[in-house]
Structures are given as structure tokens and as C-alpha cells.
Design a protein around this motif. Structure first.
Motif, mmCIF file in Angstrom:
data_model
loop_
_atom_site.group_PDB
_atom_site.id
_atom_site.type_symbol
_atom_site.label_atom_id
_atom_site.label_comp_id
_atom_site.label_asym_id
_atom_site.label_seq_id
_atom_site.Cartn_x
_atom_site.Cartn_y
_atom_site.Cartn_z
ATOM 1 N N LEU A 1 38.558 54.005 24.547
ATOM 2 C CA LEU A 1 37.814 52.688 24.900
ATOM 3 C C LEU A 1 36.267 52.938 24.606
ATOM 4 O O LEU A 1 35.866 53.966 25.171
ATOM 5 C CB LEU A 1 38.339 52.315 26.147
ATOM 6 N N SER A 2 35.826 51.773 23.952
ATOM 7 C CA SER A 2 34.399 51.927 24.242
ATOM 8 C C SER A 2 34.127 50.367 24.306
ATOM 9 O O SER A 2 35.038 49.411 24.178
ATOM 10 C CB SER A 2 33.738 52.122 22.607
ATOM 11 N N GLU B 1 35.360 46.240 33.314
ATOM 12 C CA GLU B 1 35.739 47.113 34.115
ATOM 13 C C GLU B 1 37.275 46.769 34.214
ATOM 14 O O GLU B 1 38.023 47.527 33.799
ATOM 15 C CB GLU B 1 35.101 47.523 35.210
ATOM 16 N N ALA B 2 37.424 45.241 34.856
ATOM 17 C CA ALA B 2 38.878 45.243 34.888
ATOM 18 C C ALA B 2 39.750 45.130 33.755
ATOM 19 O O ALA B 2 40.852 45.640 33.730
ATOM 20 C CB ALA B 2 38.934 43.868 35.546
ATOM 21 N N TRP C 1 29.764 54.428 34.608
ATOM 22 C CA TRP C 1 30.017 55.727 35.116
ATOM 23 C C TRP C 1 30.907 55.598 36.334
ATOM 24 O O TRP C 1 30.411 54.688 37.294
ATOM 25 C CB TRP C 1 28.839 56.449 35.246
ATOM 26 N N GLY C 2 31.673 56.335 36.479
ATOM 27 C CA GLY C 2 32.725 56.487 37.727
ATOM 28 C C GLY C 2 33.662 55.258 37.869
ATOM 29 O O GLY C 2 34.242 55.250 38.707
ATOM 30 N N ARG C 3 33.426 54.406 36.854
ATOM 31 C CA ARG C 3 34.338 53.109 37.058
ATOM 32 C C ARG C 3 35.156 52.916 35.791
ATOM 33 O O ARG C 3 36.579 52.242 35.901
ATOM 34 C CB ARG C 3 33.306 51.951 36.923
ATOM 35 N N LEU C 4 34.891 53.514 34.709
ATOM 36 C CA LEU C 4 35.725 53.036 33.414
ATOM 37 C C LEU C 4 35.556 54.288 32.495
ATOM 38 O O LEU C 4 34.433 54.667 32.224
ATOM 39 C CB LEU C 4 35.166 51.512 32.933
ATOM 40 N N LEU D 1 43.499 50.638 29.345
ATOM 41 C CA LEU D 1 43.693 52.135 29.003
ATOM 42 C C LEU D 1 45.206 52.475 29.615
ATOM 43 O O LEU D 1 45.257 53.794 29.668
ATOM 44 C CB LEU D 1 42.558 52.782 30.070
ATOM 45 N N GLN D 2 45.788 51.385 29.971
ATOM 46 C CA GLN D 2 47.192 51.630 30.556
ATOM 47 C C GLN D 2 48.130 52.088 29.201
ATOM 48 O O GLN D 2 49.130 52.381 29.725
ATOM 49 C CB GLN D 2 47.787 50.449 31.238
ATOM 50 N N ALA D 3 47.494 51.576 28.232
ATOM 51 C CA ALA D 3 48.395 51.736 27.056
ATOM 52 C C ALA D 3 48.252 53.208 26.656
ATOM 53 O O ALA D 3 47.391 53.784 27.071
ATOM 54 C CB ALA D 3 47.950 51.049 25.951
#
Ligand SMILES: [Zn+2]
Length: 232
Positions: A222-223, A208-209, A60-63, A215-217
């Protein structure tokens, strides 16, 4: 004819005993590496069925995730710890495939993960070479059998540490590289819902990294699915 096969099987069993990786019992059929008792003994989280489960909360709040799960609880001195050791350090790839199939079946049954492709979290190349395989990719292979979706294992890469980065201290350099991922083929994941897979989730920093790079694509959902989560 059947008799001959039975004799052959028992001779083979004497020479190469096929026993359960979990408990050593030989009450196990040839297609599996875990007996029914051990399969039942692995503590399931059932997180895949529940939105806002503890693994989702880690991110939460990260990814930005559609969903997240880890299938089993990891505790010290447990059957799961023994299995993880066999899978990660003893080259028991068959075990990883079977655990992956179990993950895939549970995720499929939940109906909550409407995913198009599996992405194994990449290992550093040298580590993968040493180990013989990327354990996340092996899990994906097993999951793909259950979920009937492709594994995209070349989409994202993790560059090796290089000794030329001498200006930074060793720890800092390691930290820098730990979170470094490169999207090598963004067109293959465009408009897809991806399931990013790893063996264990603890702080979630590496996932996360990696996830943020995926997610840039364009138009990617994403899951995350992990084999196990450390129980606190
Ligand atoms: Zn067993």
C-alpha cells in the motif's frame, strides 16, 4: 473553413467565456481549466521524490506503507484553498480531473511509486450524492490517465450512518462510523500494490482506517497519495 471555425469559437467564447478557475484570465486554451501562470503558482511539495517525507512520517507506526506523498501545500487564503473550494463544493469536476492529471504526472516522473491500481478513499454515500461525485474518485480518474493503471472504486465501501444506532451518543456514533470501512472485493486487489488517494491529509486518521482494511487482503502493498497537505 478555418475562418468559420474561428468565428464560431469567438462567438462561443462571448456566450460561454472560458476562463481560468484560478484567476479568471481568458488566456487559456479550451482543454484546460487552469492557466499556465496559476499552474506554476501552486506550491509543490516534491514529496513524491523523497523517502521519509512529512506525509510518510504521519503514518509511521500506524499504517504499513511502501510510500506516501501529497503534491501541494494547502494554506489559508491561498490559490490552493480557492481551487479546493471550487472542486469540492462548487461542482468543478474538470478542475479535479486536471489536478489529478498533474498528480499522476509527478508521481510517474518520480519513479518511486510502482503501483498497480488506484483506490479512491470512499465518501459516505449521502455525502457523495449531495456533492455529485467523490472528489477522490475524480482525482483518481485524472491520475489514471497519466499512470495508465485502473481505478478500483468498488473494492472498499463506507457504510452510511444509520439512525438505528441510538444507544450511543451522537458524537461517539459519528466517531465510530468515521473509521468504518468494508472490503467488498478482496480478490480484486490480491497481490497488488495499491495507491490509496484522497484530497487532503491532515491527521491521517481516515486514511489509516481505510488503509488497514485494504491491507487485510492477501499480499497487498500500500501507498498513499493526496492532493494536498496542510502546511504548519
Ligand atoms: Zn489563472
Amino acid at each position: 473553413m478555418i475562418k468559420l471555425k474561428e468565428i464560431k469559437d469567438s462567438v462561443l467564447h462571448l456566450l460561454f467565456p472560458h476562463v481560468c478557475t484560478g484567476c479568471g484570465s481568458d488566456k487559456i486554451n479550451n482543454e484546460t481549466v487552469l492557466c499556465m501562470r496559476c499552474m506554476d503558482a501552486i506550491p509543490e511539495t516534491n514529496f513524491e521524490q523523497h523517502p521519509d517525507n512529512p506525509v510518510e512520517k504521519i503514518f509511521w507506526g500506524r499504517l504499513r506503507l511502501a510510500g506516501a506523498t501529497a503534491q501541494f501545500y494547502f494554506t489559508k487564503e491561498s490559490l490552493v484553498q480557492h481551487l479546493m473550494h471550487q472542486f469540492k463544493y462548487k461542482g468543478n469536476k474538470e478542475l479535479g480531473l486536471q489536478l489529478g492529471r498533474m498528480m499522476g504526472e509527478q508521481i510517474k516522473k518520480s519513479g518511486r511509486f510502482d503501483v498497480d491500481a488506484l483506490i479512491p478513499l470512499p465518501l459516505f454515500p449521502a455525502k457523495e450524492k449531495r456533492r455529485g461525485y467523490n472528489q477522490a474518485a475524480v482525482l483518481c480518474e485524472g491520475m489514471a490517465e497519466a499512470l495508465k493503471i485502473p481505478v478500483l472504486d468498488k473494492t472498499i465501501i463506507r457504510p452510511q450512518h444509520t439512525e438505528t444506532q441510538t444507544k450511543k451518543g451522537r458524537i461517539e456514533r459519528w466517531k465510530n462510523m468515521e473509521g468504518k470501512f468494508i472490503l467488498s472485493d478482496s480478490s480484486s486487489i490480491r497481490n497488488k500494490h495499491l495507491l490509496l488517494v484522497d484530497d487532503v491529509v491532515t491527521t491521517g486518521a481516515t486514511l489509516e482506517a481505510c488503509g488497514n482494511v485494504l491491507l487485510q487482503a492477501e499480499n497487498v502493498k500500500l501507498s498513499v497519495a493526496c492532493l494536498c497537505v496542510a502546511s504548519r
